[in-house]
Design a protein around this motif. Structure first.
Motif, PDB file in Angstrom:
ATOM      1  N   PHE A 287       0.830  -1.206   0.000  1.00  0.00           N
ATOM      2  CA  PHE A 287       0.000   0.000   0.000  1.00  0.00           C
ATOM      3  C   PHE A 287       0.861   1.251   0.000  1.00  0.00           C
ATOM      4  O   PHE A 287       0.620   2.192  -0.785  1.00  0.00           O
ATOM      5  CB  PHE A 287      -0.928  -0.017   1.213  1.00  0.00           C
ATOM      6  N   PHE A 288       1.876   1.284   0.852  1.00  0.00           N
ATOM      7  CA  PHE A 288       2.741   2.468   0.882  1.00  0.00           C
ATOM      8  C   PHE A 288       3.532   2.604  -0.416  1.00  0.00           C
ATOM      9  O   PHE A 288       3.811   3.716  -0.882  1.00  0.00           O
ATOM     10  CB  PHE A 288       3.673   2.412   2.089  1.00  0.00           C
ATOM     11  N   GLY A 289       3.876   1.485  -1.009  1.00  0.00           N
ATOM     12  CA  GLY A 289       4.531   1.555  -2.307  1.00  0.00           C
ATOM     13  C   GLY A 289       3.611   2.133  -3.370  1.00  0.00           C
ATOM     14  O   GLY A 289       4.036   2.936  -4.215  1.00  0.00           O
ATOM     15  N   ALA A 290       2.324   1.727  -3.336  1.00  0.00           N
ATOM     16  CA  ALA A 290       1.349   2.277  -4.283  1.00  0.00           C
ATOM     17  C   ALA A 290       1.152   3.767  -4.056  1.00  0.00           C
ATOM     18  O   ALA A 290       1.017   4.544  -5.026  1.00  0.00           O
ATOM     19  CB  ALA A 290       0.021   1.532  -4.148  1.00  0.00           C
ATOM     20  N   LEU A 291       1.154   4.200  -2.785  1.00  0.00           N
ATOM     21  CA  LEU A 291       1.034   5.631  -2.494  1.00  0.00           C
ATOM     22  C   LEU A 291       2.209   6.403  -3.093  1.00  0.00           C
ATOM     23  O   LEU A 291       2.031   7.455  -3.723  1.00  0.00           O
ATOM     24  CB  LEU A 291       0.971   5.868  -0.980  1.00  0.00           C
ATOM     25  N   GLY A 292       3.420   5.892  -2.876  1.00  0.00           N
ATOM     26  CA  GLY A 292       4.592   6.570  -3.426  1.00  0.00           C
ATOM     27  C   GLY A 292       4.553   6.634  -4.940  1.00  0.00           C
ATOM     28  O   GLY A 292       4.889   7.672  -5.540  1.00  0.00           O
ATOM     29  N   ALA A 293       4.131   5.544  -5.558  1.00  0.00           N
ATOM     30  CA  ALA A 293       4.049   5.534  -7.024  1.00  0.00           C
ATOM     31  C   ALA A 293       2.999   6.520  -7.519  1.00  0.00           C
ATOM     32  O   ALA A 293       3.212   7.222  -8.517  1.00  0.00           O
ATOM     33  CB  ALA A 293       3.728   4.118  -7.506  1.00  0.00           C
ATOM     34  N   ALA A 294       1.849   6.601  -6.819  1.00  0.00           N
ATOM     35  CA  ALA A 294       0.793   7.532  -7.230  1.00  0.00           C
ATOM     36  C   ALA A 294       1.261   8.972  -7.122  1.00  0.00           C
ATOM     37  O   ALA A 294       0.998   9.797  -8.011  1.00  0.00           O
ATOM     38  CB  ALA A 294      -0.457   7.311  -6.363  1.00  0.00           C
ATOM     39  N   ILE A 295       1.994   9.290  -6.048  1.00  0.00           N
ATOM     40  CA  ILE A 295       2.495  10.660  -5.884  1.00  0.00           C
ATOM     41  C   ILE A 295       3.515  10.985  -6.977  1.00  0.00           C
ATOM     42  O   ILE A 295       3.492  12.062  -7.588  1.00  0.00           O
ATOM     43  CB  ILE A 295       3.100  10.835  -4.480  1.00  0.00           C
ATOM     44  N   ALA A 296       4.417  10.046  -7.235  1.00  0.00           N
ATOM     45  CA  ALA A 296       5.446  10.296  -8.247  1.00  0.00           C
ATOM     46  C   ALA A 296       4.829  10.474  -9.633  1.00  0.00           C
ATOM     47  O   ALA A 296       5.198  11.403 -10.378  1.00  0.00           O
ATOM     48  CB  ALA A 296       6.445   9.131  -8.255  1.00  0.00           C
ATOM     49  N   LEU A 297       3.894   9.610  -9.998  1.00  0.00           N
ATOM     50  CA  LEU A 297       3.270   9.708 -11.318  1.00  0.00           C
ATOM     51  C   LEU A 297       2.461  10.997 -11.461  1.00  0.00           C
ATOM     52  O   LEU A 297       2.486  11.653 -12.509  1.00  0.00           O
ATOM     53  CB  LEU A 297       2.367   8.488 -11.555  1.00  0.00           C
ATOM     54  N   SER A 298       1.729  11.373 -10.400  1.00  0.00           N
ATOM     55  CA  SER A 298       0.927  12.594 -10.485  1.00  0.00           C
ATOM     56  C   SER A 298       1.809  13.830 -10.556  1.00  0.00           C
ATOM     57  O   SER A 298       1.490  14.795 -11.269  1.00  0.00           O
ATOM     58  CB  SER A 298      -0.022  12.681  -9.281  1.00  0.00           C
ATOM     59  N   LEU A 299       2.936  13.824  -9.855  1.00  0.00           N
ATOM     60  CA  LEU A 299       3.866  14.954  -9.952  1.00  0.00           C
ATOM     61  C   LEU A 299       4.450  15.060 -11.356  1.00  0.00           C
ATOM     62  O   LEU A 299       4.555  16.161 -11.928  1.00  0.00           O
ATOM     63  CB  LEU A 299       4.988  14.797  -8.926  1.00  0.00           C
ATOM     64  N   ALA A 300       4.816  13.916 -11.910  1.00  0.00           N
ATOM     65  CA  ALA A 300       5.366  13.936 -13.270  1.00  0.00           C
ATOM     66  C   ALA A 300       4.330  14.434 -14.269  1.00  0.00           C
ATOM     67  O   ALA A 300       4.634  15.241 -15.158  1.00  0.00           O
ATOM     68  CB  ALA A 300       5.842  12.528 -13.642  1.00  0.00           C
TER      69      ALA A 300
END
Length: 689
Positions: A331-344
């Motif tokens: 779950f925390f990995g998915a959160l980090g990925a979502a933040i990174a993708l949305s920032l990009a």
């Protein structure tokens, strides 16, 4: 001697304290012109508690202010950090984090609800204000949960601590929040931190209570097994006690979250920064009904999302939870990925960084125009309805029929013959009660007749003190009588008796409407599944709405005044009456219902003789909650011009007068506690029967 005469004699002997008090009241009323002090408590007899409190507060603030200002700077730094993250991050990142968190708690459906709610906040143009409010909640919530858990576990481990903690919780939850905003303002200074600290104080009690309840409900076999396994105290807590109490603790987190949001909105009155509560309040003050409604709906959306998400995580603690979600690392990995993708994505598409102005849709001006057109077309009818309620309901309860019935209000005068007929009818009904052995009903008729005739503000204060104390003594013994008598005397000796009676007047009318209307709706919901499904989401909405949002529609239609406040109080306080009435009637044993049907009861007899008596304990709980809700809403109702203790608290808040605010707040709390203790005594007597 006839049987009727014997019944009257026996009833008179049992009711002699009441009869003596009624006779004394009649004498005081006759002497009120010669002895004005029977109506107005002498100013020379008051206790300067307000001045003493201010002196103590000034000394304490001078000594402790540097310490609390240091805490204020620390909390302010934490708030500024969270605020910067939420307001500077792309809106897509925030939406992704919230939607993924919702999915982890309740699945795709909850994630969709969260996404739609956030989309409304974006489209309405209140994103920054909502994020400022959410920043306060995210800082205040961990503090409230942490402190609540610590004191709750301490209360579980130590009986002495529990006996000290529980009365403090009662006081924290019954004293209006505005009353303790004043000392917080003096200690922590002006700004968002005031709302943050007030939110922690207001929201911690539900966490404490649920923590105590969760640990107390642990099966003794679990504790014994942990001890037999050789666990240390820390291991027993971590591996046995905490997992067993976890579900109840999460329920406490849910309730604490809602209380935090509610208090953050209220504290916006003195917070003075751009959060959503300040937006609602400022638009209400400018009579911008469209803007206040749109921003109020943002609060509703935030409340629903926080409630649903925290409730979903509490439900996951159940053994048979329907949704599990990802494992914690995933779950925390998915959160980090979502933040990174949305920032990009936001760096590529600027519209994902800041919601474009052209995409903001706000029908506020359309709503304002519609309200104005509605008032122009139906303003006469609305004014007539409002005046009828004021002249024929509110005014008689406030100042009594003796003064309310006049040519200006009722179109007739209260002639001496009409007054004589009024009291003759009351006497006949009272005698009928004594003749049938129902002397309590006869006494109640006389008391209600006196209340309506003289009004809440026209009764002699010794009589009110005597009736309240005597009722408490007959219901709960000398301890309850001492508490009720002392609490009532507090209102007198501190000079807030007139304001307390004004609060009693408005609250009593609102509660009566809630009993009748809420009781009927609850009965209807108990007899129809379709009606129950319709009223359930309405009740949920009314309970998740922050209190002063309920003032908006009433203020739109009826402007400021007691009638507007009455509507808002009824809308807020009617929910417990509906819920508990329906729950009580639906909880009646089917065996009893079948026995009534087999005995030949008609549906009407089945309701009055079987279902209603069995549901009465739950209905009384609902009545208790309704009264407490109504008194709590009285303070918010002071925003629309009502008089009473709520107005005293607001005036004290404007002057930063800690003494006046504390005295008025304690007065409001004592009124709530008087009603609560008396209704609890009634419920105990019913259970004993």
């Amino acid at each position: 001697m006839s049987r009727a005469a014997v019944r009257i004699l026996r009833s008179s002997i049992a009711a002699w304290p009441w009869l003596a008090l009624i006779a004394a009241t009649a004498l005081l009323v006759l002497l009120r012109q010669e002895i004005p002090m029977v109506l107005e408590y002498p100013a020379g007899w008051t206790v300067p508690l307000e001045a003493w409190t201010n002196a103590a507060a000034d000394w304490f603030v001078a000594q402790a202010q540097p310490f609390f200002r240091a805490i204020s700077h620390g909390l302010g730094a934490a708030f500024n950090l969270v605020q910067s993250l939420l307001t500077q991050m792309p809106w897509l990142s925030v939406c992704a984090v919230v939607a993924l968190t919702a999915w982890q708690g309740g699945g795709p459906r909850l994630a969709l609800i969260a996404a739609l709610g956030l989309l409304y906040i974006l489209v309405s143009g209140y994103w920054i204000e909502a994020m400022n409010t959410l920043s306060l909640v995210l800082v205040a919530l961990p503090l409230a949960v942490g402190l609540g858990f610590a004191f709750g576990y301490l209360g579980y481990r130590s009986r002495r601590s529990r006996y000290a903690i529980m009365p403090v919780l009662d006081l924290m939850q019954t004293v209006p929040a505005f009353a303790y905003l004043i000392p917080i303002l003096l200690l922590f200074g002006f700004g968002p931190v005031v709302g943050l600290v007030a939110s922690v104080i207001f929201a911690a009690p539900p966490m404490v209570r649920n923590t105590v309840l969760g640990f107390q409900s642990i099966a003794p076999a679990i504790i014994e097994s942990a001890r037999m396994s050789g666990c240390t105290g820390w291991q027993r807590f971590l591996w046995a006690e905490l997992p067993s109490a976890w579900r109840q603790i999460l329920i406490g987190v849910n309730q604490t979250t809602m209380a935090t949001l509610s208090m953050v909105i209220i504290a916006a009155i003195i917070g003075g920064f751009e959060d959503i509560g300040w937006e609602v309040l400022s638009s209400m003050r400018k009579a911008q009904f469209g803007q206040s409604l749109m921003s109020g709906l943002v609060i509703v959306v935030m409340a629903i999302l926080l409630d649903r998400i925290t409730a979903a995580y509490a439900a996951r603690a159940l053994p048979m939870a329907s949704f599990v979600g990802l494992r914690r690392p995933h779950f925390f990995g998915a959160l980090g990925a979502a933040i990174a993708l949305s920032l990009a994505a936001a760096y590529v598409l600027p519209g994902l960084w800041r919601w474009p102005e052209w995409a903001v849709w706000s029908p506020a001006q359309t709503i304002n125009s519609a309200v104005e057109e509605f008032l122009v077309r139906y303003g006469g009818a609305m004014s007539a309805f409002k005046n009828a309620a004021l002249y024929y309901v509110l005014l008689p309860v406030k100042i009594g029929l003796e003064r309310a019935v006049a040519p200006f209000t009722w179109g007739v005068s209260f002639a001496p013959a009409a007054k004589a007929a009024y009291w003759a009818l009351a006497a006949l009904l009272c005698l009928a009660g004594f003749a049938t052995g129902a002397w309590r009903g006869g006494i109640a008729v006389v008391v209600m007749a006196a209340f309506l005739y003289f009004g809440a503000t026209g009764l002699p204060w010794p009589s009110v003190l005597g009736f309240a104390t005597l009722l408490a003594w007959q219901l709960g013994g000398w301890r309850l009588a001492a508490f009720v008598g002392g609490a009532t005397a507090f209102l007198l000796v501190n000079g807030i008796w007139p304001q307390a009676m004004l609060s009693v007047y408005l609250c009593s009318v609102a509660v009566l409407i809630c009993i009748v209307l809420g009781g009927l709706i609850g009965v209807w919901g108990a007899t129809s599944d379709m009606v129950s499904r319709v009223i359930r989401p309405i009740n949920d909405m009314l309970q998740t709405l922050p209190q002063f949002v309920l003032l908006i529609p009433a203020l739109m239609l009826f402007q400021v005044g007691d009638f507007t406040a009455l509507l808002a109080i009824v809308a807020y306080a009617i929910v417990p009456m509906i819920r508990y009435t329906e729950f009580g009637l639906r909880s009646v044993s089917t065996t009893l219902i079948e026995a009534g049907v087999s005995s030949g009861c008609s549906p009407w007899q089945l309701f009055w003789q079987v279902r209603l008596p069995q549901a009465m304990p739950q209905i009384l709980v609902g009545l208790n909650q309704t009264v407490l809700y109504a008194l709590g809403m009285l303070v918010i109702a002071a925003l629309v011009g009502t008089t009473g203790l709520g107005q005293l608290i607001f005036l004290a808040l404007g002057r930063a007068d800690a003494g006046a605010g504390l005295v008025a707040g304690l007065g409001m709390a004592l009124l709530a506690m008087i009603v609560d203790r008396i209704l609890q005594a009634v419920m105990r007597r019913r259970r004993a029967r």
